[in-house]
Design a protein around this motif. Structure first.
Motif, short mmCIF file in Angstrom:
data_model
loop_
_atom_site.label_atom_id
_atom_site.label_comp_id
_atom_site.label_asym_id
_atom_site.label_seq_id
_atom_site.Cartn_x
_atom_site.Cartn_y
_atom_site.Cartn_z
N LEU A 1 0.84 -1.21 0.00
CA LEU A 1 0.00 0.00 0.00
C LEU A 1 0.88 1.26 0.00
CD1 LEU A 1 -3.09 0.46 0.26
CD2 LEU A 1 -2.70 0.90 2.67
N SER A 2 1.90 1.24 0.83
CA SER A 2 2.79 2.39 0.94
C SER A 2 3.51 2.62 -0.39
CB SER A 2 3.81 2.13 2.05
OG SER A 2 4.82 3.11 2.02
N PHE A 3 4.05 1.53 -0.95
CA PHE A 3 4.80 1.64 -2.20
C PHE A 3 3.93 2.22 -3.31
CE2 PHE A 3 6.10 -0.16 -6.29
CZ PHE A 3 7.38 0.36 -6.37
N HIS A 4 2.74 1.64 -3.45
CA HIS A 4 1.88 2.09 -4.55
C HIS A 4 1.34 3.49 -4.31
CE1 HIS A 4 2.33 -1.56 -6.75
NE2 HIS A 4 1.99 -2.29 -5.69
N GLY A 5 1.15 3.80 -3.03
CA GLY A 5 0.69 5.16 -2.69
C GLY A 5 1.70 6.20 -3.12
N ILE A 6 2.97 5.94 -2.84
CA ILE A 6 4.02 6.90 -3.21
C ILE A 6 4.21 6.91 -4.73
CG2 ILE A 6 6.47 7.42 -3.00
CD1 ILE A 6 6.27 6.22 -0.14
N ARG A 7 4.11 5.74 -5.31
CA ARG A 7 4.23 5.60 -6.76
C ARG A 7 3.16 6.43 -7.47
NH1 ARG A 7 6.79 1.64 -9.88
NH2 ARG A 7 6.38 2.49 -11.93
N ALA A 8 1.93 6.42 -6.88
CA ALA A 8 0.82 7.15 -7.50
C ALA A 8 1.10 8.65 -7.51
CB ALA A 8 -0.47 6.85 -6.74
N LYS A 9 1.79 9.11 -6.47
CA LYS A 9 2.07 10.55 -6.38
C LYS A 9 3.29 10.94 -7.20
CE LYS A 9 0.44 10.88 -1.72
NZ LYS A 9 1.04 10.84 -0.38
N ASP A 10 4.24 10.02 -7.29
CA ASP A 10 5.51 10.35 -7.96
C ASP A 10 5.87 9.20 -8.90
OD1 ASP A 10 8.05 10.94 -8.75
OD2 ASP A 10 8.92 10.98 -6.73
N LYS A 11 5.59 9.45 -10.19
CA LYS A 11 5.75 8.37 -11.19
C LYS A 11 7.21 7.95 -11.33
CE LYS A 11 1.51 7.76 -12.69
NZ LYS A 11 0.97 7.28 -11.41
N SER B 1 10.91 4.62 -7.71
CA SER B 1 10.99 3.16 -7.75
C SER B 1 11.89 2.69 -6.61
CB SER B 1 11.54 2.69 -9.09
OG SER B 1 12.94 2.85 -9.09
N ALA B 2 11.60 1.51 -6.13
CA ALA B 2 12.41 0.95 -5.05
C ALA B 2 12.20 -0.54 -4.99
CB ALA B 2 12.01 1.59 -3.71
N ASP B 3 13.24 -1.23 -4.52
CA ASP B 3 13.11 -2.66 -4.26
C ASP B 3 12.51 -2.83 -2.88
OD1 ASP B 3 14.12 -3.52 -6.55
OD2 ASP B 3 16.00 -4.34 -5.73
N PHE B 4 11.62 -3.79 -2.77
CA PHE B 4 11.22 -4.12 -1.41
C PHE B 4 11.10 -5.62 -1.25
CE2 PHE B 4 6.80 -4.88 -2.45
CZ PHE B 4 6.52 -4.01 -3.50
N SER B 5 11.45 -6.08 -0.05
CA SER B 5 11.41 -7.53 0.16
C SER B 5 10.91 -7.83 1.57
CB SER B 5 12.81 -8.12 -0.02
OG SER B 5 13.69 -7.51 0.88
N THR B 6 10.49 -9.05 1.75
CA THR B 6 9.95 -9.45 3.06
C THR B 6 10.66 -10.71 3.53
OG1 THR B 6 8.24 -10.79 2.02
CG2 THR B 6 7.66 -8.52 2.57
N ASP B 7 10.80 -10.82 4.84
CA ASP B 7 11.38 -12.04 5.42
C ASP B 7 10.55 -12.37 6.65
OD1 ASP B 7 12.92 -14.06 6.42
OD2 ASP B 7 14.55 -12.75 7.08
N PHE B 8 9.51 -13.13 6.44
CA PHE B 8 8.55 -13.36 7.52
C PHE B 8 8.81 -14.68 8.25
CE2 PHE B 8 5.56 -10.64 4.85
CZ PHE B 8 5.82 -9.51 5.60
N ASN C 1 6.27 4.44 4.71
CA ASN C 1 6.32 5.71 3.97
C ASN C 1 7.64 6.44 4.24
OD1 ASN C 1 3.88 5.43 2.75
ND2 ASN C 1 2.75 6.74 4.18
N ASN C 2 7.99 6.50 5.51
CA ASN C 2 9.27 7.15 5.87
C ASN C 2 10.44 6.47 5.18
OD1 ASN C 2 8.32 9.17 7.49
ND2 ASN C 2 8.42 7.95 9.36
N ALA C 3 10.41 5.13 5.18
CA ALA C 3 11.50 4.37 4.59
C ALA C 3 11.61 4.65 3.09
CB ALA C 3 11.29 2.88 4.84
N PHE C 4 10.47 4.61 2.42
CA PHE C 4 10.49 4.87 0.97
C PHE C 4 10.92 6.30 0.68
CE2 PHE C 4 7.49 1.15 0.49
CZ PHE C 4 8.37 0.39 -0.25
N TYR C 5 10.44 7.23 1.49
CA TYR C 5 10.83 8.64 1.28
C TYR C 5 12.34 8.81 1.47
CZ TYR C 5 6.24 10.76 0.74
OH TYR C 5 5.04 11.13 0.25
N ALA C 6 12.87 8.15 2.51
CA ALA C 6 14.31 8.24 2.78
C ALA C 6 15.10 7.72 1.58
CB ALA C 6 14.66 7.44 4.03
N CYS C 7 14.62 6.60 1.02
CA CYS C 7 15.29 6.02 -0.16
C CYS C 7 15.20 6.97 -1.34
CB CYS C 7 14.63 4.70 -0.54
SG CYS C 7 14.94 3.41 0.64
N ASN C 8 14.01 7.52 -1.49
CA ASN C 8 13.78 8.39 -2.64
C ASN C 8 14.68 9.63 -2.59
OD1 ASN C 8 12.50 8.68 -5.06
ND2 ASN C 8 10.83 9.93 -4.23
#
Ligand SMILES: [Mg+2]
Lengths: 462, 125
Positions: free
Chosen positions: A318-328, A331-338, A361-368
């Motif tokens: 949700l966070s990734f796509h939310g930021i993507r929607a605002k800023d085309k 892009s970022a890699d994201f992964s999970t280790d559950f 959101n903070n994490a993606f913004y920091a990357c961006n």
């Protein structure tokens, strides 16, 4: 002349008793015993030969007797072990010497002896008195010495006792010192822990009061702000009506615009734009106020068993796509280790979701932000979960620019933001902090400038 | 259709009158205002024959609260619809209001489009 054997025996007796008293293992004891035998034999032999005709034998015995006493006297003066007997020897020496001389004179010149017998007897008497006086003086000295000796022994024993008591005391002191040191380190450790707990409490208290304050302020600001927004909106509508009326009027009159009217149109247009600005900024203020009110609501959610892995995954996307929607361009890699062993956790899932969203959101913004300045950089956001038995741990990490040390303590405070004015309200993390606290969990941040940031959330499993 | 709006903030009257200018002009609705619970009850009580069909009331008011007013109106004038207007996120009052028989629960700032739609639906009945 055999009487000297009596003194020999007397000296031997003293030597023996001294040896027994002070040095029972001495090899000289044996020789003293030999001396006893020799002295007694000479004395007995002398007695039995006194009136015999064996003149030569009697003379030999006499010479041997004198030789024995002389030898003993020599030994007493020579051997340090016999030193104590010196006084006795000194006491009896005049009698022995006088006796021997008298006997010699009697043998060599009996007439001379008869003439001077009285003198010899007086001399002997003096020698005897000397011996007796010496005996008493010596005895007295000896007793005093003996008392001294006993006292010394007593003192030595006391010293030994004191020494042993001192040693045991020292051991005890060492023990106590160690115990005290141990207690001291323990106390220091406890103090450290208390200090940490105190700073946490102060932090929590600050957060709580700030939360209450912000909620209170938000509540009070809300009404006037609503009026600002409502009135500006209704004014825009009214201006629109005026514009419509003026258009209608012109259509009916079919006349061309005059200059005045054009100016009025321009002014009306400006007022309309102004009102739009008022509405825009009013809405901005309104969303801040709403964010503040979230604080007072952060403990209102009902807790239901929730799959934390699923929730984290959902909000990551949700966070990734939310930021993507605002800023085309984003892009970022994201992964999970559950950790799949995590059971369902009782949480207010929409609140926890909000926490995830904020941190993602903070994490993606920091990357961006980092991506904008470094071309070769590949943004990466990772979320991992871990089942630690009584708690679960959720780690959200990014490889962005990190958080400088000097602001690390402040990021959980309301209204703290590093984003440019208008982009962040500075409430996301403080709200997250509140939500996690309400769930009995912890939220912490680890960050290495230029390398990235880690948010560590723990939640209790009950 | 007569509507009574109850709020301790007097500027509410100005706002509503401007927002509903068209509807009032077209005689679709008639607006009345009360600035406290007591005033609202007075207005409703002096209305013979009863013409008010809808009351919108703020909850947070000095003196009688909107929820107390709601209870009283429900007892005295059960045929009147009552909707509540309260601050954003006031979930506790939402539950109470709905339990006490409020028709709707609006949060501030009021979305007038929804409000107008609600009134229109009621006036069409
Ligand atoms: Mg009010």
């Amino acid at each position: 002349m055999y009487f000297v054997n009596f003194f020999s025996l007397l000296i031997l007796y003293y030597l023996r008793s001294n040896i027994i008293k002070f040095n029972p293992t001495s090899p000289l004891k044996k020789w003293i015993n030999v001396g006893f035998v020799v002295a007694s034999t000479l004395w007995i032999a002398g007695g039995s030969f006194e009136f015999s005709e064996a003149y030569i034998i009697a003379t030999i015995i006499k010479i041997l007797s004198v030789a024995l006493i002389a030898y003993l006297g020599y030994l007493v003066y020579k051997i340090p072990e016999f030193e104590r007997t010196k006084t006795l020897l000194n006491a009896v020496a005049p009698i022995i010497i006088l006796g021997v001389i008298e006997d010699l004179i009697e043998i060599i010149n009996p007439r001379f002896y008869k003439e001077w017998e009285k003198v010899f007897e007086v001399a002997l008497l003096f020698a005897f008195i000397w011996a007796v006086v010496m005996y008493f003086i010596t005895r007295k000295q000896r007793k005093a010495l003996e008392i001294e000796r006993l006292k010394a022994i007593e003192r030595e024993r006391e010293m030994e006792i004191i020494e042993s008591v001192k040693a045991s005391l020292e051991l005890e002191v060492a023990d106590r010192t160690n115990e005290l040191i141990r207690q001291k380190t323990e106390l220091e450790k406890t103090l450290e822990e208390l200090k940490a707990a105190q700073s946490q409490l102060i932090h929590a208290e600050k957060m709580a009061s700030l939360g209450e304050l912000t909620a209170g302020i938000a509540h009070e600001i809300q009404n006037p702000l609503n009026f600002v927004n409502n009135f500006s909106e209704v004014s825009i509508e009214l201006l629109e009506e005026i514009r419509e009326l003026r258009v209608k009027k012109r259509e009916t009159k079919i006349d061309t615009k005059d200059e005045n009217e054009e100016l009025q149109d321009e002014i009306l247009e400006d007022i309309s734009k102004n009102l739009e600005k008022i509405t825009h900024h009013g809405k901005r203020a309104d969303s801040i106020v709403k964010g503040m009110l979230e604080h007072s609501r952060s403990n209102s959610g009902e807790k239901i068993p929730t799959d934390i892995n699923l929730l984290a995954d959902e909000y990551l996307r949700l966070s990734f796509h939310g930021i993507r929607a605002k800023d085309k361009s984003f892009s970022a890699d994201f992964s999970t280790d559950f950790d799949q062993s995590i059971p369902l956790v009782n949480v207010a899932f929409s609140d926890i979701g909000r926490v995830f969203l904020n941190i993602f959101n903070n994490a993606f913004y920091a990357c961006n932000d980092k991506r904008k300045v470094s071309e070769s950089y590949i943004p990466k956001v990772q979320v991992s979960t871990k089942n630690l038995g009584s708690i679960i741990e959720i780690i959200i990490s990014d490889n962005g620019n990190g958080i400088p040390d000097q602001i690390k303590d402040k990021i959980f405070q309301p209204f703290f933001t590093t984003k440019p004015t208008g982009l962040g309200k500075g409430l996301g993390l403080s709200l997250s902090y509140d939500i996690i606290k309400v769930h009995g969990g912890e939220i912490a941040v680890k960050s290495e400038p230029n390398h990235g940031t880690q948010f560590i959330i723990t939640l209790p499993l009950d | 259709m007569k509507i009574l709006i109850v709020d301790d903030e007097r500027d509410v009257e100005m706002l509503f009158r401007q927002k509903f200018r068209k509807e009032v002009r077209a005689n679709e609705i008639e607006l009345a205002f009360a600035f406290s619970g007591n005033e609202a009850l007075e207005i409703l009580g002096s209305d013979h024959p009863p013409q008010f069909v809808y009351v919108f009331s703020d909850i947070n008011m000095p003196g009688m609260t909107g929820l107390e007013l709601l209870d009283k109106i429900k007892i005295k004038f059960p045929e009147i619809n009552v909707s509540m207007i309260s601050a954003y996120g006031d979930t506790e009052n939402y539950d109470k209001a709905i339990k006490s028989g409020a028709k709707e629960f609006f949060t501030k700032p009021i979305d007038f489009d929804i409000l107008k739609a609600e009134i229109k639906r009621l006036s069409n009945q």
